[in-house]
Enzyme design. Structure first.
Site: not given
Ligand code: DGY
Length: 320
Positions: A239, A268, A287
């Protein structure tokens, strides 16, 4: 008797929600690639028995206190920093995520991003697309080797182990840092637990896979980047807020580290003007960690199954 209502915050293919068809009346936000506006989500949550949410939907006290029928939130992601799980527990709402089904795809993307950053693959491809390839030179688009280097994985869960398996195929030395030691990674892959500082100092590729929590927010800051090798790359598929982006920018510009591969950002989506996306030594992705069609559909089905199970008063498969 009326069926329970499930609100889905994006348009998803109905066949992927088939486990829910008998169990509930399904309503969806009408757009596939645009988030459900907050006011719509708050309104829908008031009457919903279940919510199928995206990582961009905030599930917090404001929503939960008005969601009087809500029994389950199934988040289409393994990360769930968008959900206030404590508040959900208080309101007796069961929360589920999508671990396991996305492990291998996310590891594929992590390793692809590491390779793209080290070997300048996107930049090299752009040379051709922009008509700039006029000749060959010994240092032309020369990047960094990957094989036999040291990878340091911060957050050794199942995705971390899947990345380490890929690294082993490249004869890499695998270090990791976790709150708890991971005996599977050590026995299966010869991964070595080190302190966070040792990992930063010794790794050629620092790969961040740790979940975003109060403790991990901004753990990659100026002091962390200063400990890394000048030749090292920072790869983030967890993240954005695990990183202080201003500090990362300074570390890159001042050449404290060689480059970065970023699949995630603090806010984002980012625009093309984002300072990090404009550095040549940054490979930036929007992402897409788990974004293969097969995996995204497995995630959708798992969310639908979890909601159907909870609505049928059964234990969901992957409760948070
Ligand atoms: C998640 O599943 O947390 C990922 O970041 C998605 O790509």
């Amino acid at each position: 008797m009326d069926k329970p209502i499930v609100y889905v915050t994006r348009t998803l293919p109905e066949e992927q929600l088939s486990p829910l068809k008998e169990a509930a009346d399904i309503e969806m936000w009408e757009k596939e690639d645009e988030p459900c506006p907050r006011d719509v989500l708050l309104e829908k949550a008031k009457t919903a028995d279940g919510l199928l949410t995206m990582l961009s939907d905030r599930i917090d006290e404001e929503l939960l206190k008005e969601a009087l029928h809500l029994k389950v939130v199934a988040n289409l992601a393994v990360g769930y920093d968008n959900i206030d799980v404590e508040a959900a527990n208080k309101h007796r709402v069961i929360c589920c995520n999508t671990p396991d089904v996305l492990t291998e795809s996310t590891a594929d993307l992590t390793f692809a991003l590491l390779m793209a950053a080290a070997r300048r693959i996107i930049e090299a491809s752009d040379w051709i697309k922009q008509g700039r390839w006029t000749g060959w030179g010994p240092y032309f688009l020369a990047g960094a080797d990957i094989h036999h280097k040291t990878i340091g994985i911060v957050g050794m869960g199942s995705i971390g182990r899947a990345v380490a398996r890929r690294a082993k195929g490249f004869s890499m030395n695998v270090l990791y840092h976790n709150r708890r030691q991971n005996s599977e990674a050590e026995e299966e892959l010869g991964a070595v637990w080190v302190s966070f500082d040792e990992l930063l100092e010794q790794s050629d590729f620092v790969v961040c896979l740790t979940p975003l929590t109060k403790e991990t927010k901004h753990m990659f800051n100026r002091s962390a980047f200063k400990k890394m090798k000048h030749t090292a790359f920072f790869i983030n598929v967890s993240r954005g807020q695990v990183v202080d982006e201003g500090d990362l920018y300074d570390a890159l510009v001042e050449k404290e580290i060689a480059g970065a591969g970023l699949d995630v950002f603090a806010e984002e989506p980012i625009s093309k003007k984002h300072p990090l996306a404009n550095l040549p030594q940054v490979t930036a992705l929007p992402h897409i960690g788990s974004a293969s069609k097969e995996t995204r559909e497995a995630m959708m089905r798992l969310c639908a199954e979890n909601i159907a199970l909870v609505l049928g008063e059964k234990q969901p498969k992957t409760e948070i």
